[in-house]
Motif scaffolding. Structure first.
Motif, PDB file in Angstrom:
ATOM      1  N   CYS A 117      47.222  16.024  79.545  1.00 45.01           N
ATOM      2  CA  CYS A 117      48.557  16.653  79.502  1.00 45.01           C
ATOM      3  C   CYS A 117      49.486  15.991  80.508  1.00 45.01           C
ATOM      4  CB  CYS A 117      48.454  18.156  79.790  1.00 45.01           C
ATOM      5  SG  CYS A 117      47.977  19.087  78.342  1.00 45.01           S
ATOM      6  N   MET A 118      48.955  15.731  81.697  1.00 43.42           N
ATOM      7  CA  MET A 118      49.801  15.072  82.707  1.00 43.42           C
ATOM      8  C   MET A 118      50.250  13.699  82.236  1.00 43.42           C
ATOM      9  SD  MET A 118      50.946  16.499  85.230  1.00 43.42           S
ATOM     10  CE  MET A 118      50.892  17.593  86.579  1.00 43.42           C
ATOM     11  N   GLY A 119      49.346  12.971  81.590  1.00 42.30           N
ATOM     12  CA  GLY A 119      49.677  11.625  81.112  1.00 42.30           C
ATOM     13  C   GLY A 119      50.789  11.650  80.078  1.00 42.30           C
ATOM     14  N   VAL A 120      50.660  12.517  79.087  1.00 43.99           N
ATOM     15  CA  VAL A 120      51.635  12.531  77.977  1.00 43.99           C
ATOM     16  C   VAL A 120      52.936  13.222  78.390  1.00 43.99           C
ATOM     17  CG1 VAL A 120      52.051  13.263  75.592  1.00 43.99           C
ATOM     18  CG2 VAL A 120      49.759  12.571  76.283  1.00 43.99           C
ATOM     19  N   ASN A 121      52.811  14.328  79.121  1.00 43.17           N
ATOM     20  CA  ASN A 121      54.005  15.153  79.388  1.00 43.17           C
ATOM     21  C   ASN A 121      54.725  14.800  80.688  1.00 43.17           C
ATOM     22  OD1 ASN A 121      53.285  16.545  77.080  1.00 43.17           O
ATOM     23  ND2 ASN A 121      52.189  18.152  78.185  1.00 43.17           N
ATOM     24  N   TYR A 122      54.052  14.086  81.587  1.00 42.67           N
ATOM     25  CA  TYR A 122      54.692  13.796  82.878  1.00 42.67           C
ATOM     26  C   TYR A 122      54.624  12.322  83.267  1.00 42.67           C
ATOM     27  CZ  TYR A 122      55.599  13.898  87.917  1.00 42.67           C
ATOM     28  OH  TYR A 122      56.079  13.642  89.173  1.00 42.67           O
ATOM     29  N   LEU A 123      53.392  11.803  83.530  1.00 43.91           N
ATOM     30  CA  LEU A 123      53.298  10.454  84.112  1.00 43.91           C
ATOM     31  C   LEU A 123      53.830   9.373  83.171  1.00 43.91           C
ATOM     32  CD1 LEU A 123      49.832  10.867  85.851  1.00 43.91           C
ATOM     33  CD2 LEU A 123      52.089  10.823  86.944  1.00 43.91           C
ATOM     34  N   GLY A 124      53.500   9.489  81.883  1.00 42.58           N
ATOM     35  CA  GLY A 124      53.974   8.497  80.904  1.00 42.58           C
ATOM     36  C   GLY A 124      55.495   8.500  80.800  1.00 42.58           C
ATOM     37  N   PRO A 125      56.102   9.679  80.578  1.00 44.55           N
ATOM     38  CA  PRO A 125      57.573   9.720  80.499  1.00 44.55           C
ATOM     39  C   PRO A 125      58.258   9.215  81.776  1.00 44.55           C
ATOM     40  CG  PRO A 125      56.646  11.736  79.613  1.00 44.55           C
ATOM     41  CD  PRO A 125      55.494  10.950  80.156  1.00 44.55           C
ATOM     42  N   VAL A 126      57.695   9.556  82.952  1.00 46.68           N
ATOM     43  CA  VAL A 126      58.308   9.072  84.206  1.00 46.68           C
ATOM     44  C   VAL A 126      58.240   7.545  84.249  1.00 46.68           C
ATOM     45  CG1 VAL A 126      58.020   8.955  86.715  1.00 46.68           C
ATOM     46  CG2 VAL A 126      57.934  11.171  85.563  1.00 46.68           C
ATOM     47  N   ARG A 127      57.080   6.979  83.916  1.00 43.30           N
ATOM     48  CA  ARG A 127      56.906   5.517  83.958  1.00 43.30           C
ATOM     49  C   ARG A 127      57.883   4.835  82.989  1.00 43.30           C
ATOM     50  NH1 ARG A 127      52.419   2.661  85.946  1.00 43.30           N
ATOM     51  NH2 ARG A 127      52.552   0.481  85.354  1.00 43.30           N
ATOM     52  N   LEU A 128      57.989   5.396  81.796  1.00 40.96           N
ATOM     53  CA  LEU A 128      58.896   4.826  80.783  1.00 40.96           C
ATOM     54  C   LEU A 128      60.341   4.875  81.281  1.00 40.96           C
ATOM     55  CD1 LEU A 128      59.193   3.798  77.844  1.00 40.96           C
ATOM     56  CD2 LEU A 128      59.392   6.185  77.118  1.00 40.96           C
ATOM     57  N   GLN A 129      60.706   6.026  81.825  1.00 42.49           N
ATOM     58  CA  GLN A 129      62.092   6.187  82.273  1.00 42.49           C
ATOM     59  C   GLN A 129      62.412   5.271  83.454  1.00 42.49           C
ATOM     60  OE1 GLN A 129      64.403   8.189  80.491  1.00 42.49           O
ATOM     61  NE2 GLN A 129      65.533   6.693  81.682  1.00 42.49           N
ATOM     62  N   LEU A 130      61.433   5.127  84.369  1.00 37.70           N
ATOM     63  CA  LEU A 130      61.666   4.234  85.513  1.00 37.70           C
ATOM     64  C   LEU A 130      61.933   2.807  85.039  1.00 37.70           C
ATOM     65  CD1 LEU A 130      58.893   5.401  88.045  1.00 37.70           C
ATOM     66  CD2 LEU A 130      61.360   5.849  88.169  1.00 37.70           C
ATOM     67  N   ALA A 131      61.197   2.374  84.015  1.00 33.28           N
ATOM     68  CA  ALA A 131      61.368   1.000  83.516  1.00 33.28           C
ATOM     69  C   ALA A 131      62.722   0.816  82.831  1.00 33.28           C
ATOM     70  CB  ALA A 131      60.237   0.666  82.546  1.00 33.28           C
ATOM     71  N   LEU A 132      63.251   1.884  82.252  1.00 29.70           N
ATOM     72  CA  LEU A 132      64.523   1.764  81.509  1.00 29.70           C
ATOM     73  C   LEU A 132      65.744   2.022  82.394  1.00 29.70           C
ATOM     74  CD1 LEU A 132      63.440   3.575  78.213  1.00 29.70           C
ATOM     75  CD2 LEU A 132      63.706   1.108  78.577  1.00 29.70           C
ATOM     76  N   LEU A 133      65.518   2.658  83.530  1.00 24.73           N
ATOM     77  CA  LEU A 133      66.670   3.051  84.364  1.00 24.73           C
ATOM     78  C   LEU A 133      67.534   1.878  84.846  1.00 24.73           C
ATOM     79  CD1 LEU A 133      65.709   6.126  86.541  1.00 24.73           C
ATOM     80  CD2 LEU A 133      67.547   5.929  84.846  1.00 24.73           C
ATOM     81  N   PRO A 134      66.924   0.774  85.300  1.00 27.38           N
ATOM     82  CA  PRO A 134      67.797  -0.300  85.803  1.00 27.38           C
ATOM     83  C   PRO A 134      68.847  -0.732  84.778  1.00 27.38           C
ATOM     84  CG  PRO A 134      65.530  -0.719  86.408  1.00 27.38           C
ATOM     85  CD  PRO A 134      65.504   0.475  85.504  1.00 27.38           C
ATOM     86  N   SER A 135      68.458  -0.827  83.499  1.00 26.34           N
ATOM     87  CA  SER A 135      69.441  -1.266  82.484  1.00 26.34           C
ATOM     88  C   SER A 135      70.488  -0.176  82.256  1.00 26.34           C
ATOM     89  CB  SER A 135      68.746  -1.648  81.180  1.00 26.34           C
ATOM     90  OG  SER A 135      68.262  -0.502  80.535  1.00 26.34           O
ATOM     91  N   MET A 136      70.104   1.081  82.343  1.00 30.58           N
ATOM     92  CA  MET A 136      71.083   2.175  82.163  1.00 30.58           C
ATOM     93  C   MET A 136      72.052   2.187  83.352  1.00 30.58           C
ATOM     94  SD  MET A 136      68.496   5.152  80.712  1.00 30.58           S
ATOM     95  CE  MET A 136      69.579   6.237  79.804  1.00 30.58           C
ATOM     96  N   ILE A 137      71.502   1.969  84.551  1.00 31.81           N
ATOM     97  CA  ILE A 137      72.354   1.960  85.750  1.00 31.81           C
ATOM     98  C   ILE A 137      73.326   0.771  85.681  1.00 31.81           C
ATOM     99  CG2 ILE A 137      72.300   1.590  88.266  1.00 31.81           C
ATOM    100  CD1 ILE A 137      69.698   3.323  88.234  1.00 31.81           C
ATOM    101  N   ALA A 138      72.816  -0.374  85.235  1.00 35.52           N
ATOM    102  CA  ALA A 138      73.685  -1.562  85.136  1.00 35.52           C
ATOM    103  C   ALA A 138      74.840  -1.308  84.168  1.00 35.52           C
ATOM    104  CB  ALA A 138      72.861  -2.760  84.673  1.00 35.52           C
ATOM    105  N   ARG A 139      74.574  -0.555  83.104  1.00 32.56           N
ATOM    106  CA  ARG A 139      75.640  -0.249  82.130  1.00 32.56           C
ATOM    107  C   ARG A 139      76.558   0.871  82.622  1.00 32.56           C
ATOM    108  NH1 ARG A 139      73.120   0.369  76.193  1.00 32.56           N
ATOM    109  NH2 ARG A 139      72.439  -1.755  75.839  1.00 32.56           N
ATOM    110  N   GLY A 140      76.059   1.674  83.553  1.00 33.69           N
ATOM    111  CA  GLY A 140      76.854   2.800  84.063  1.00 33.69           C
ATOM    112  C   GLY A 140      77.010   3.929  83.057  1.00 33.69           C
ATOM    113  N   SER A 141      76.026   4.054  82.167  1.00 31.75           N
ATOM    114  CA  SER A 141      76.092   5.142  81.181  1.00 31.75           C
ATOM    115  C   SER A 141      74.703   5.420  80.624  1.00 31.75           C
ATOM    116  CB  SER A 141      77.038   4.773  80.036  1.00 31.75           C
ATOM    117  OG  SER A 141      76.488   3.700  79.308  1.00 31.75           O
TER     118      SER A 141
END
Ligand SMILES: NC(=O)c1ccc[n+]([C@@H]2O[C@H](COP(=O)([O-])OP(=O)(O)OC[C@H]3O[C@@H](n4cnc5c(N)ncnc54)[C@H](OP(=O)(O)O)[C@@H]3O)[C@@H](O)[C@H]2O)c1
Length: 262
Positions: free
Chosen positions: A122-146
């Motif tokens: 449950c932790m893997g699917v509902n928490y750790l996986g989503p956090v890891r995915l989001q961390l990897a995508l955040l730099p591009s979202m921050i660079a776009r400012g949206s």
């Protein structure tokens, strides 16, 4: 939908125009797109003109839904990293991330004594996986400012703990809390966050709990409509009208619930 279900959660999907206006041409990464709420949402978003990146483990189901298919196992860090890299390479970034994939387990503590993997999964699917995915995508979202991050959560995380749902609700609460803590920083970079607290939805996930079959709840498509509303309005949170009063009654309900084994 019975009158009682309608009272608990009125339907919200009558007009397709606002969804098209909000989502046309947007790149949307949707996890848990292969079944249930995710599959219903994928159909609606694609009809509204969004480019939906479909992620889950069941590749065959994803291929039946659309062309942008990303096999993903949220419990496997390498798979998460691979998908994040592929999404950035193929689309340059995403406008919206919908963390919809989820795993639920309803099991009493005494039946889980030799099952620490229940909690890890449950932790893997509902928490750790989503956090890891989001961390990897955040730099591009921050660079776009949206960007818009949507967390498909449960009313259970806003209510007192309930027997047998420890693995599921602890992991859903963890991601809800993580995202809440991220909001102040992300807001400064133009990234909006929405937590959607769903009540009972009649899907593959809730089906094993036989007692729930006759309870009022939404269909997968009705729940997808709720998520469409979140995508159009981008509120900080979205919940059934009855959740907030119950949340405030929580401290009063907590003690009696401790005596109720369910
Ligand atoms: N149903 C309810 O009553 C209810 C109530 C409140 C909130 N929710 C939330 O709504 C969301 C959708 O649930 P649902 O009812 O539509 O359940 P569902 O029909 O069981 O769908 C769950 C989705 O998550 C994906 N998933 C599961 N394990 C995964 C993994 N290891 N890696 C990647 N994807 C995985 C599944 O795809 P694969 O098996 O193909 O990987 C599937 O697409 C969940 O976050 C759930 O917590 C549901």
């Amino acid at each position: 939908m019975s009158w009682f279900s309608r009272l608990l959660a009125p339907p919200l999907c009558s007009d397709p125009v606002p969804l098209r206006q909000s989502m046309q041409g947007k790149v949307v990464l949707l996890t848990g797109a292969s079944f249930g709420i995710g599959a219903a949402l994928a159909v609606r978003l694609q009809a509204a003109g969004a480019r939906v990146l479909l992620a889950a483990r069941s590749e065959m189901e994803l291929k039946q839904l659309g062309e942008h298919v990303y096999p993903l196992d949220l419990r496997d860090p390498a798979s998460v990293d691979e998908v994040a890299a592929a999404v950035l390479r193929d689309h340059g970034g995403v406008d919206v991330v919908i963390h919809n994939a989820g795993k639920s387990i309803r099991r009493s503590l005494l039946r889980a004594l030799d099952r620490p993997h229940d909690f890890e999964r449950c932790m893997g699917v509902n928490y750790l996986g989503p956090v890891r995915l989001q961390l990897a995508l955040l730099p591009s979202m921050i660079a776009r400012g949206s960007g818009h991050i949507v967390n498909v959560s449960s009313v259970g995380v806003r209510l007192p703990p309930v027997a047998q749902w420890a693995a599921y609700l602890a992991s859903k609460s963890a991601f809800d809390h993580w995202l809440g803590a991220a909001v102040p920083e992300l807001r400064r970079h133009g990234i909006r966050c929405t937590s959607v607290y769903l009540g009972l939805v009649h899907t593959r996930m809730s089906a094993p709990t036989k007692e729930y079959a006759s309870l009022p709840g939404l269909s997968a498509d009705e729940a997808a409509c709720v998520l469409c509303r979140a995508l159009i309005r981008r509120p900080r949170s979205l919940a059934p009208w009855w959740l907030e009063p119950l949340h405030w009654l929580g401290p009063i309900l907590e003690r009696p619930l401790e005596w109720f084994p369910f």
